[in-house]
Motif scaffolding. Structure first.
Motif, PDB file in Angstrom:
ATOM      1  N   VAL A 145     -25.648  58.064   1.488  1.00  0.00           N
ATOM      2  CA  VAL A 145     -24.296  58.567   1.219  1.00  0.00           C
ATOM      3  C   VAL A 145     -23.883  58.231  -0.215  1.00  0.00           C
ATOM      4  O   VAL A 145     -23.331  59.075  -0.934  1.00  0.00           O
ATOM      5  N   ASN A 146     -24.155  57.000  -0.651  1.00  0.00           N
ATOM      6  CA  ASN A 146     -23.817  56.604  -2.025  1.00  0.00           C
ATOM      7  C   ASN A 146     -24.565  57.447  -3.051  1.00  0.00           C
ATOM      8  O   ASN A 146     -24.021  57.801  -4.095  1.00  0.00           O
ATOM      9  N   GLU A 147     -25.815  57.788  -2.751  1.00  0.00           N
ATOM     10  CA  GLU A 147     -26.586  58.629  -3.676  1.00  0.00           C
ATOM     11  C   GLU A 147     -25.966  60.021  -3.784  1.00  0.00           C
ATOM     12  O   GLU A 147     -25.851  60.577  -4.878  1.00  0.00           O
ATOM     13  N   TYR A 148     -25.578  60.591  -2.662  1.00  0.00           N
ATOM     14  CA  TYR A 148     -24.920  61.901  -2.690  1.00  0.00           C
ATOM     15  C   TYR A 148     -23.649  61.832  -3.545  1.00  0.00           C
ATOM     16  O   TYR A 148     -23.368  62.739  -4.331  1.00  0.00           O
ATOM     17  N   ARG A 149     -22.894  60.766  -3.374  1.00  0.00           N
ATOM     18  CA  ARG A 149     -21.639  60.634  -4.128  1.00  0.00           C
ATOM     19  C   ARG A 149     -21.896  60.494  -5.624  1.00  0.00           C
ATOM     20  O   ARG A 149     -21.186  61.092  -6.444  1.00  0.00           O
ATOM     21  N   VAL A 150     -22.916  59.721  -5.965  1.00  0.00           N
ATOM     22  CA  VAL A 150     -23.231  59.520  -7.391  1.00  0.00           C
ATOM     23  C   VAL A 150     -23.765  60.804  -8.016  1.00  0.00           C
ATOM     24  O   VAL A 150     -23.412  61.144  -9.151  1.00  0.00           O
ATOM     25  N   VAL A 151     -24.594  61.551  -7.280  1.00  0.00           N
ATOM     26  CA  VAL A 151     -25.085  62.832  -7.801  1.00  0.00           C
ATOM     27  C   VAL A 151     -23.907  63.779  -8.067  1.00  0.00           C
ATOM     28  O   VAL A 151     -23.860  64.466  -9.088  1.00  0.00           O
TER      29      VAL A 151
ATOM     30  N   GLN B 204     -22.568  51.153  -7.984  1.00  0.00           N
ATOM     31  CA  GLN B 204     -23.482  52.114  -7.393  1.00  0.00           C
ATOM     32  C   GLN B 204     -24.012  53.104  -8.432  1.00  0.00           C
ATOM     33  O   GLN B 204     -25.195  53.452  -8.431  1.00  0.00           O
ATOM     34  N   PHE B 205     -23.143  53.550  -9.332  1.00  0.00           N
ATOM     35  CA  PHE B 205     -23.561  54.508 -10.352  1.00  0.00           C
ATOM     36  C   PHE B 205     -24.636  53.884 -11.233  1.00  0.00           C
ATOM     37  O   PHE B 205     -25.642  54.515 -11.562  1.00  0.00           O
ATOM     38  N   ASN B 206     -24.413  52.614 -11.602  1.00  0.00           N
ATOM     39  CA  ASN B 206     -25.379  51.905 -12.449  1.00  0.00           C
ATOM     40  C   ASN B 206     -26.714  51.708 -11.743  1.00  0.00           C
ATOM     41  O   ASN B 206     -27.782  51.900 -12.330  1.00  0.00           O
ATOM     42  N   GLU B 207     -26.644  51.332 -10.474  1.00  0.00           N
ATOM     43  CA  GLU B 207     -27.879  51.083  -9.712  1.00  0.00           C
ATOM     44  C   GLU B 207     -28.699  52.357  -9.538  1.00  0.00           C
ATOM     45  O   GLU B 207     -29.931  52.331  -9.615  1.00  0.00           O
ATOM     46  N   ILE B 208     -28.037  53.477  -9.317  1.00  0.00           N
ATOM     47  CA  ILE B 208     -28.736  54.726  -9.004  1.00  0.00           C
ATOM     48  C   ILE B 208     -29.197  55.461 -10.260  1.00  0.00           C
ATOM     49  O   ILE B 208     -30.297  56.017 -10.289  1.00  0.00           O
ATOM     50  N   THR B 209     -28.400  55.431 -11.324  1.00  0.00           N
ATOM     51  CA  THR B 209     -28.767  56.181 -12.535  1.00  0.00           C
ATOM     52  C   THR B 209     -29.327  55.301 -13.646  1.00  0.00           C
ATOM     53  O   THR B 209     -29.925  55.798 -14.596  1.00  0.00           O
ATOM     54  N   GLY B 210     -29.108  53.994 -13.532  1.00  0.00           N
ATOM     55  CA  GLY B 210     -29.597  53.088 -14.579  1.00  0.00           C
ATOM     56  C   GLY B 210     -28.666  52.975 -15.763  1.00  0.00           C
ATOM     57  O   GLY B 210     -29.015  52.386 -16.787  1.00  0.00           O
ATOM     58  N   LYS B 211     -27.468  53.539 -15.656  1.00  0.00           N
ATOM     59  CA  LYS B 211     -26.492  53.447 -16.756  1.00  0.00           C
ATOM     60  C   LYS B 211     -25.082  53.564 -16.189  1.00  0.00           C
ATOM     61  O   LYS B 211     -24.893  53.983 -15.044  1.00  0.00           O
ATOM     62  N   SER B 212     -24.090  53.202 -16.994  1.00  0.00           N
ATOM     63  CA  SER B 212     -22.699  53.316 -16.546  1.00  0.00           C
ATOM     64  C   SER B 212     -22.253  54.772 -16.615  1.00  0.00           C
ATOM     65  O   SER B 212     -22.860  55.597 -17.311  1.00  0.00           O
ATOM     66  N   ALA B 213     -21.175  55.081 -15.895  1.00  0.00           N
ATOM     67  CA  ALA B 213     -20.650  56.449 -15.892  1.00  0.00           C
ATOM     68  C   ALA B 213     -20.204  56.866 -17.292  1.00  0.00           C
ATOM     69  O   ALA B 213     -20.425  58.004 -17.714  1.00  0.00           O
TER      70      ALA B 213
END
Length: 290
Positions: A232-238, A269-278
């Protein structure tokens, strides 16, 4: 109403052909916009389009173009949300032994056999390869029969010798499960896709596939390698990457629009999934566009 059609997809090339080449123009074909897999490998070239890349455990949002090779039985969703003017999405489906069982084992095919093995993790090719090979994939439609096979072998040979790529699933993800298991996963992913902006309880999602919560959690982790909350967190970050790319919304507004109810949790979560801040993600996108 949940669509329960089988998600082990059967693909049939036209009579007299060993590879299936299709192209969608202007309007994206939503036929493949569900969680599915097939024994055929799939080479996808999107030119001038936007959409979600969801292959195995990998989720990301792309803007403009991409070239991807998906291995045998590697589950994935459809790609293009929309195509821009003159945009195309071309797919080639083929079996690893499309020229016969013995042919793939000859010494001259060793690098291509290795490419097929890497494709079980999903391969995204980078800009130089994409610009060189993308138009060649589009031109496959101009050829028939033996000429098409020759041109396709040239494409595979090029892709097998370049190091201009990234693997999308470090641990691999190819499905070795029964079609009915994939049908359950299909129901789960569709529900998340429609409802990720709201809270989805474990009771709610377990009920969708007629399972108890503990059984669902064990099943989902075994099938996907992640927890339901991670998905769910991945869907939200995408979705957040899409809004950061296409809208002028503030990052705080994007956080809540994507279903997060805590800004610090969104950032983590954004940092963990994409490797960078929003904020860094948005800055990099702006530099790329300029």
């Amino acid at each position: 109403m949940i669509n329960k059609k089988p998600t082990l997809e059967k693909l049939s090339p036209s009579f007299g052909s060993s590879i299936l080449v299709k192209q969608h123009v202007v309007k994206a074909d939503k036929y493949h916009a569900f969680w599915h897999f097939h024994p055929e490998l799939e080479l996808v070239y999107v030119n001038k389009g936007q959409g979600k890349t969801h292959i195995g455990n990998h989720l990301s949002y792309f803007n403009n173009s991409q070239l991807i090779l998906i291995g045998s039985n590697l589950p994935h969703n459809g790609f293009t949300d929309r195509l821009t003017t003159n945009g195309t999405e071309t797919t080639v489906h083929f079996k690893s032994n499309f020229l016969g069982n013995d042919f793939i084992n000859i010494p001259e095919m060793a690098t291509i056999a290795s490419l097929f093995d890497r494709a079980r993790k999903g391969i995204r090719f980078k800009v130089d390869t994409k610009q060189h090979i993308g138009p060649e994939i589009n031109r496959l439609l101009e050829y028939e029969g033996f000429e098409r096979v020759l041109k396709f072998l040239e494409i595979l040979n090029y892709l097998s010798t370049t190091d201009d790529y990234t693997l999308l699933n470090a641990d691999g993800f190819a499905f070795e499960t029964e079609p009915q298991d994939s049908a359950k996963i299909d129901i789960i992913f569709k529900h998340v896709n429609r409802n990720f902006k709201q809270h989805i309880s474990l009771d709610e999602i377990a009920d969708k596939v007629s399972m108890t919560v503990p059984a669902f959690c064990r099943y989902f982790k075994k099938s996907t390698g992640k927890t339901f909350t991670q998905l769910v967190n991945e869907y939200r970050v995408v979705h957040a990457t899409k809004l950061l790319t296409e809208s002028q919304m503030s990052i705080t507004s994007i956080c809540f629009e994507c279903g997060f109810n805590n800004f610090s949790h969104f950032n983590k979560q954004f940092n963990e999934i994409t490797g960078k801040s929003a904020s860094n993600y948005r800055k990099e996108i702006k530099l790329m566009i300029q």
